[in-house]
Design an enzyme around this catalytic site. Structure first.
Site, mmCIF file in Angstrom:
data_model
loop_
_atom_site.group_PDB
_atom_site.id
_atom_site.type_symbol
_atom_site.label_atom_id
_atom_site.label_comp_id
_atom_site.label_asym_id
_atom_site.label_seq_id
_atom_site.Cartn_x
_atom_site.Cartn_y
_atom_site.Cartn_z
ATOM 1 N N LYS A 22 0.857 -1.216 0.000
ATOM 2 C CA LYS A 22 0.000 0.000 0.000
ATOM 3 C C LYS A 22 0.875 1.242 0.000
ATOM 4 O O LYS A 22 0.625 2.189 -0.748
ATOM 5 C CB LYS A 22 -0.870 -0.027 1.246
ATOM 6 C CG LYS A 22 -1.456 1.319 1.654
ATOM 7 C CD LYS A 22 -2.282 1.263 2.889
ATOM 8 C CE LYS A 22 -1.524 1.375 4.180
ATOM 9 N NZ LYS A 22 -1.118 2.743 4.546
ATOM 10 N N ARG A 125 1.131 14.125 13.043
ATOM 11 C CA ARG A 125 1.428 13.885 11.625
ATOM 12 C C ARG A 125 1.519 15.197 10.825
ATOM 13 O O ARG A 125 0.812 15.388 9.857
ATOM 14 C CB ARG A 125 0.381 12.952 11.001
ATOM 15 C CG ARG A 125 0.043 11.719 11.785
ATOM 16 C CD ARG A 125 1.157 10.688 11.843
ATOM 17 N NE ARG A 125 1.511 10.130 10.554
ATOM 18 C CZ ARG A 125 0.873 9.120 9.974
ATOM 19 N NH1 ARG A 125 -0.176 8.611 10.555
ATOM 20 N NH2 ARG A 125 1.245 8.655 8.807
ATOM 21 N N ASP A 308 5.782 0.393 11.964
ATOM 22 C CA ASP A 308 4.543 -0.250 11.494
ATOM 23 C C ASP A 308 4.440 -1.702 11.920
ATOM 24 O O ASP A 308 3.423 -2.340 11.689
ATOM 25 C CB ASP A 308 4.445 -0.169 9.965
ATOM 26 C CG ASP A 308 4.183 1.237 9.499
ATOM 27 O OD1 ASP A 308 4.283 1.491 8.292
ATOM 28 O OD2 ASP A 308 3.908 2.097 10.358
ATOM 29 N N ARG A 400 -8.175 -0.810 5.419
ATOM 30 C CA ARG A 400 -7.425 0.260 4.743
ATOM 31 C C ARG A 400 -6.119 -0.279 4.175
ATOM 32 O O ARG A 400 -5.607 0.237 3.188
ATOM 33 C CB ARG A 400 -7.098 1.380 5.729
ATOM 34 C CG ARG A 400 -8.290 2.162 6.196
ATOM 35 C CD ARG A 400 -7.867 3.391 6.941
ATOM 36 N NE ARG A 400 -6.883 4.175 6.171
ATOM 37 C CZ ARG A 400 -6.360 5.321 6.595
ATOM 38 N NH1 ARG A 400 -6.689 5.809 7.773
ATOM 39 N NH2 ARG A 400 -5.498 5.979 5.853
HETATM 40 C C1 EPZ Z 1 4.806 6.813 6.369
HETATM 41 O O1 EPZ Z 1 4.045 7.813 7.004
HETATM 42 C C2 EPZ Z 1 3.891 5.594 6.283
HETATM 43 N N1 EPZ Z 1 2.715 5.926 5.472
HETATM 44 C C3 EPZ Z 1 3.471 5.178 7.687
HETATM 45 O O2 EPZ Z 1 2.691 3.998 7.569
HETATM 46 C C4 EPZ Z 1 4.718 4.869 8.506
HETATM 47 O O3 EPZ Z 1 4.337 4.564 9.817
HETATM 48 C C5 EPZ Z 1 5.653 6.094 8.503
HETATM 49 O O4 EPZ Z 1 5.961 6.479 7.154
HETATM 50 C C6 EPZ Z 1 6.961 5.821 9.227
HETATM 51 O O5 EPZ Z 1 7.626 4.733 8.613
HETATM 52 C C7 EPZ Z 1 2.833 5.935 4.130
HETATM 53 O O6 EPZ Z 1 3.897 5.695 3.567
HETATM 54 C C8 EPZ Z 1 1.584 6.256 3.348
HETATM 55 P P1 EPZ Z 1 6.894 10.182 8.345
HETATM 56 P P2 EPZ Z 1 4.586 9.333 6.997
HETATM 57 O O7 EPZ Z 1 6.697 11.439 7.572
HETATM 58 O O8 EPZ Z 1 5.400 9.587 5.788
HETATM 59 C C9 EPZ Z 1 7.361 13.562 11.598
HETATM 60 C C10 EPZ Z 1 0.878 2.576 7.928
HETATM 61 O O9 EPZ Z 1 0.629 1.966 8.961
HETATM 62 N N2 EPZ Z 1 7.121 14.513 10.491
HETATM 63 O O10 EPZ Z 1 8.037 9.300 7.967
HETATM 64 O O11 EPZ Z 1 3.442 10.226 7.269
HETATM 65 C C11 EPZ Z 1 6.138 12.702 11.895
HETATM 66 O O12 EPZ Z 1 5.261 13.377 12.771
HETATM 67 C C12 EPZ Z 1 1.328 4.015 7.992
HETATM 68 O O13 EPZ Z 1 0.850 2.069 6.775
HETATM 69 C C13 EPZ Z 1 7.218 15.868 10.760
HETATM 70 O O14 EPZ Z 1 7.479 16.287 11.893
HETATM 71 O O15 EPZ Z 1 5.542 9.330 8.244
HETATM 72 C C14 EPZ Z 1 6.753 11.475 12.518
HETATM 73 O O16 EPZ Z 1 7.003 11.730 13.883
HETATM 74 C C15 EPZ Z 1 1.109 4.596 9.377
HETATM 75 N N3 EPZ Z 1 7.009 16.758 9.738
HETATM 76 C C16 EPZ Z 1 8.082 11.337 11.779
HETATM 77 O O17 EPZ Z 1 8.338 12.607 11.187
HETATM 78 C C17 EPZ Z 1 6.717 16.336 8.459
HETATM 79 O O18 EPZ Z 1 6.562 17.188 7.565
HETATM 80 C C18 EPZ Z 1 8.060 10.284 10.675
HETATM 81 O O19 EPZ Z 1 6.920 10.538 9.881
HETATM 82 C C19 EPZ Z 1 6.634 14.952 8.211
HETATM 83 C C20 EPZ Z 1 6.837 14.062 9.237
#
Ligand code: EPZ
Length: 426
Positions: A22, A125, A308, A400
């Site tokens: 996904k 997020r 995850d 989902r």
């Molecule tokens: C991706 O989410 C995945 N989703 C998530 O999978 C996964 O848990 C996550 O990466 C971490 O591996 C998809 O790929 C669609 P991040 P993402 O940006 O990109 C902070 C699932 O279960 N951050 O890597 O949204 C954020 O708050 C889902 O399939 C900022 O501060 O995660 C977090 O603490 C859940 N500012 C950390 O970085 C930003 O602009 C990592 O988030 C972006 C992120």
């Protein structure tokens, strides 16, 4: 609202197939925005988030066909005309990964309106790093009644160092950079396989990208991209969930159609817990090695232990002899499954970002509530070994990101069925 009914006690035996990822399919579908030509993606999972992405792209003017069954889970996407480059709140609020259209839209059309995603169960997020990167590339971004509005004549290459490692932030800006003028150098990038999968598609579309999968990615912008055909990676999180299902039930399970190279940290951890693992070319066999033993995890960005898979591992830890600590470093609220596991008899305490699990505890069946995608998977694993029949409510969270989960598990001996309306029966 659908529920799962799960009776515990059966070891999982046989072969279970992994669907497409996904979290690869979502950025790859968004990448089709970058060209007016048709993009064909194979091995697309039949899950709700993909349907949501189809609605999102269609609402902007794209032609999207989603085939299943004989069409080998294929999608054809053609963004010849983007008549309405707006990601509407009604869609974005159901899937925050909709923010992945921001970079491609601004790069292709020079304008984008994307609803702010808001938080979700596992954390705030934010997407501040997406915004910061696009501004560095010359976009003007304003906030307007819950929407981000981005404008530019043409994006230009920049040197962008991510303050934090962000998966979709890396993907969003990588897509934007492919059509920017000049070179973009990204540092402190996410190294997840989903980033590499997206880059493989973008290169097939004519993009000039080096270093995907490492912390440093260099992009030479081009004038346009063309169509391509690409097969999505197997879902490493689904594969890992199945490995833990085989381990927790003491079964003998062959997890097929997966990419073992993407599961290194989980395989090492399961072996430390005493699980027997045999790695094939595109499959992994998991067998009980006798009593599970406790082993701590700390979630890290790839190639560390994936956040995850944290919830699923916590369920497994309830069946291990000894004390396990689980530290969640990525999200600030990803212990929603803890209270539900405690209701099933688990011995867990939480202090800040660390949960302590004391095992082995016999789990009792119960009526439990799913709260987010991976917490739901954790409750399924627990129910597979609980004494009696558990009812899992709000399984739409699972729909989902897990394709036909109950059918796949039933196929290897689990006693699990769905109650209520049947999701998306094709
Ligand atoms: C991706 O989410 C995945 N989703 C998530 O999978 C996964 O848990 C996550 O990466 C971490 O591996 C998809 O790929 C669609 P991040 P993402 O940006 O990109 C902070 C699932 O279960 N951050 O890597 O949204 C954020 O708050 C889902 O399939 C900022 O501060 O995660 C977090 O603490 C859940 N500012 C950390 O970085 C930003 O602009 C990592 O988030 C972006 C992120």
């Amino acid at each position: 609202m659908d529920k799962f009914v799960v009776r515990g006690g059966n070891p999982l035996l046989g072969t279970i197939k992994v669907s497409g990822a996904k979290n690869s399919a979502l950025p790859c579908m968004a990448a089709a925005i970058l060209t007016e030509d048709e993009v064909i993606l194979e091995n697309i999972p039949q899950v709700q988030d993909i349907e949501t992405e189809r609605k999102l792209l269609t609402s902007m003017g794209a032609e999207v066909q989603l085939g299943y069954g004989r069409a080998q889970h294929r999608t054809h996407i053609k963004c010849a005309i983007l008549s309405d480059p707006v990601a509407k709140y009604e869609i974005v609020k159901t899937m925050r990964a909709s923010s992945l259209v921001l970079g491609p839209l601004i790069a292709r059309t020079g304008i984008a309106r994307v609803a702010m995603p808001g938080g979700c169960a596992i954390g705030g997020r934010p997407i501040d790093l997406h915004i910061k990167g696009l501004e560095a590339m010359g976009a003007t971004i304003t906030q307007d009644h819950g929407y981000l509005e981005a404008r530019t004549d043409r994006l230009r290459g920049a040197h962008i160092v991510f303050d934090k490692i962000t998966v979709t932030g890396t993907e969003d800006l990588l897509m934007a950079a492919t059509l920017a003028e000049g070179e973009t150098l990204f540092e402190n990038c996410a190294r997840e396989p989903e980033v590499t999968d997206l880059a493989t598609l973008l290169i097939a579309m004519g993009a000039n990208i080096e270093g995907a999968g490492t912390s440093t990615i260099r992009v030479q912008g081009v004038a346009r991209l063309h169509g391509a055909r690409h097969r999505i990676n197997p879902d490493r999180i689904e594969a890992g969930t199945f490995l833990m299902a085989g381990a927790i039930t003491g079964g003998d399970l062959n997890v097929d159609c997966c990419e073992p190279a993407h599961l290194g940290s989980l395989i090492a951890k399961l072996e430390q817990c005493g699980v027997r693992i045999d790695v094939g070319k595109d499959n992994i066999r998991v067998r009980s090695g006798g009593q599970l033993t406790a082993s701590d995890i700390t979630t890290e960005e790839y190639p560390g232990f994936p956040t995850d898979m944290q919830a699923q591992f916590m369920a497994l830890a309830t069946q291990a002899e000894g004390t396990t600590t689980v530290t969640e470093n990525i999200f600030e609220n990803r212990f929603m499954h803890v209270q539900e596991l405690i209701r099933m008899g688990a011995n867990i305490t939480v202090s800040g970002r660390t949960a302590t699990i004391r095992g082995k505890t016999s789990l009792q069946s119960a009526a439990v509530m799913c709260s987010d995608l991976r917490a739901s998977a954790s409750l399924v694993l627990a129910a597979l070994v609980a004494d009696g029949e558990s009812i899992l409510d709000r399984v739409y969270h699972m729909d989902r990101g897990y394709e036909r989960l109950e059918e796949k598990l039933r196929g290897v001996g689990a006693q699990i069925r769905r109650m209520g309306d049947v999701f998306g029966k094709k």
